[in-house]
Design a protein around this motif. Structure first.
Motif, PDB file in Angstrom:
ATOM      1  N   CYS A  94       0.825  -1.214   0.000  1.00  0.00           N
ATOM      2  CA  CYS A  94       0.000   0.000   0.000  1.00  0.00           C
ATOM      3  C   CYS A  94       0.858   1.262   0.000  1.00  0.00           C
ATOM      4  O   CYS A  94       0.509   2.256  -0.652  1.00  0.00           O
ATOM      5  CB  CYS A  94      -0.940  -0.004   1.203  1.00  0.00           C
ATOM      6  SG  CYS A  94      -2.283  -1.177   1.043  1.00  0.00           S
ATOM      7  N   LEU A 101       2.144   1.713  -3.530  1.00  0.00           N
ATOM      8  CA  LEU A 101       1.032   2.129  -4.398  1.00  0.00           C
ATOM      9  C   LEU A 101       0.650   3.588  -4.141  1.00  0.00           C
ATOM     10  O   LEU A 101       0.351   4.329  -5.083  1.00  0.00           O
ATOM     11  CB  LEU A 101      -0.178   1.217  -4.196  1.00  0.00           C
ATOM     12  CG  LEU A 101      -0.059  -0.185  -4.772  1.00  0.00           C
ATOM     13  CD1 LEU A 101      -1.230  -1.053  -4.323  1.00  0.00           C
ATOM     14  CD2 LEU A 101       0.016  -0.142  -6.291  1.00  0.00           C
ATOM     15  N   ALA A 102       0.652   3.998  -2.875  1.00  0.00           N
ATOM     16  CA  ALA A 102       0.317   5.389  -2.548  1.00  0.00           C
ATOM     17  C   ALA A 102       1.347   6.350  -3.118  1.00  0.00           C
ATOM     18  O   ALA A 102       1.002   7.433  -3.591  1.00  0.00           O
ATOM     19  CB  ALA A 102       0.208   5.555  -1.032  1.00  0.00           C
ATOM     20  N   GLY A 125      -0.918   6.831  -6.123  1.00  0.00           N
ATOM     21  CA  GLY A 125      -1.828   7.303  -5.083  1.00  0.00           C
ATOM     22  C   GLY A 125      -3.012   8.090  -5.609  1.00  0.00           C
ATOM     23  O   GLY A 125      -4.112   8.016  -5.053  1.00  0.00           O
ATOM     24  N   GLN A 150      -4.300   2.127  -3.238  1.00  0.00           N
ATOM     25  CA  GLN A 150      -3.938   1.666  -1.908  1.00  0.00           C
ATOM     26  C   GLN A 150      -5.176   1.428  -1.044  1.00  0.00           C
ATOM     27  O   GLN A 150      -5.187   0.530  -0.198  1.00  0.00           O
ATOM     28  CB  GLN A 150      -2.967   2.641  -1.224  1.00  0.00           C
ATOM     29  CG  GLN A 150      -3.548   3.983  -0.832  1.00  0.00           C
ATOM     30  CD  GLN A 150      -3.550   5.022  -1.945  1.00  0.00           C
ATOM     31  OE1 GLN A 150      -3.458   4.697  -3.116  1.00  0.00           O
ATOM     32  NE2 GLN A 150      -3.655   6.273  -1.573  1.00  0.00           N
ATOM     33  N   GLY A 182       2.075   7.632   1.488  1.00  0.00           N
ATOM     34  CA  GLY A 182       2.862   6.452   1.160  1.00  0.00           C
ATOM     35  C   GLY A 182       4.158   6.384   1.942  1.00  0.00           C
ATOM     36  O   GLY A 182       4.549   5.319   2.439  1.00  0.00           O
TER      37      GLY A 182
END
Length: 140
Positions: free
Chosen positions: A70, A73-74, A78, A83, A115
């Motif tokens: 996550c 991904l953020a 993002g 996320q 993130g």
């Protein structure tokens, strides 16, 4: 199959077995399939298998925690809210997409910071702040 969970004196559910694993549970946590016949988690073999592997994301490779996935991904995607979709917060994912559109991508600065913070926190803190929270849009 849908399950119910009793945690901190309240009933949560229905939810899938995967969603159940995001809560702060142990092998003695009361679980039910229909909301009435409660038994400890260890009496459900399918849940114990997931419990023993929890904190890991299927298909992401061995050893990749949900927090790391996550966080990355953020940082990189993002603005798409991916996320949030990974942790099951669909409304937050949609809010993120809308905020990105409204701010012409400016919201991605917030998700970049988010993130970085995700990567710096522990898995337990990540679960408490993002997964187990009752907030529909956890940011920091």
């Amino acid at each position: 199959m849908q399950y119910y969970l009793t945690i901190n004196g309240r009933t949560v559910g229905p939810m899938s077995a995967q969603q159940l694993m995001y809560y702060d549970i142990d092998s003695n946590t009361p679980v039910s399939r229909d909301g009435s016949d409660w038994a400890p988690l260890f009496t459900y073999p399918e849940l114990m298998e997931l419990y023993n592997r929890r904190g890991r994301v299927s298909g992401a490779g061995d050893g990749v925690s949900q927090r790391v996935l996550c966080g990355l991904l953020a940082i990189f995607l993002g603005y798409l809210g991916i996320q949030y979709f990974v942790i099951g917060k669909t409304a937050a994912g949609i809010y993120t997409i809308l905020l990105s559109l409204i701010t012409c991508g400016g919201w991605s600065i917030i998700t970049l910071i988010q993130g970085i913070l995700m990567l710096c926190m522990s898995d337990a803190e990540f679960n408490r702040k993002y997964v187990q929270t009752t907030s529909s849009f956890p940011i920091f």
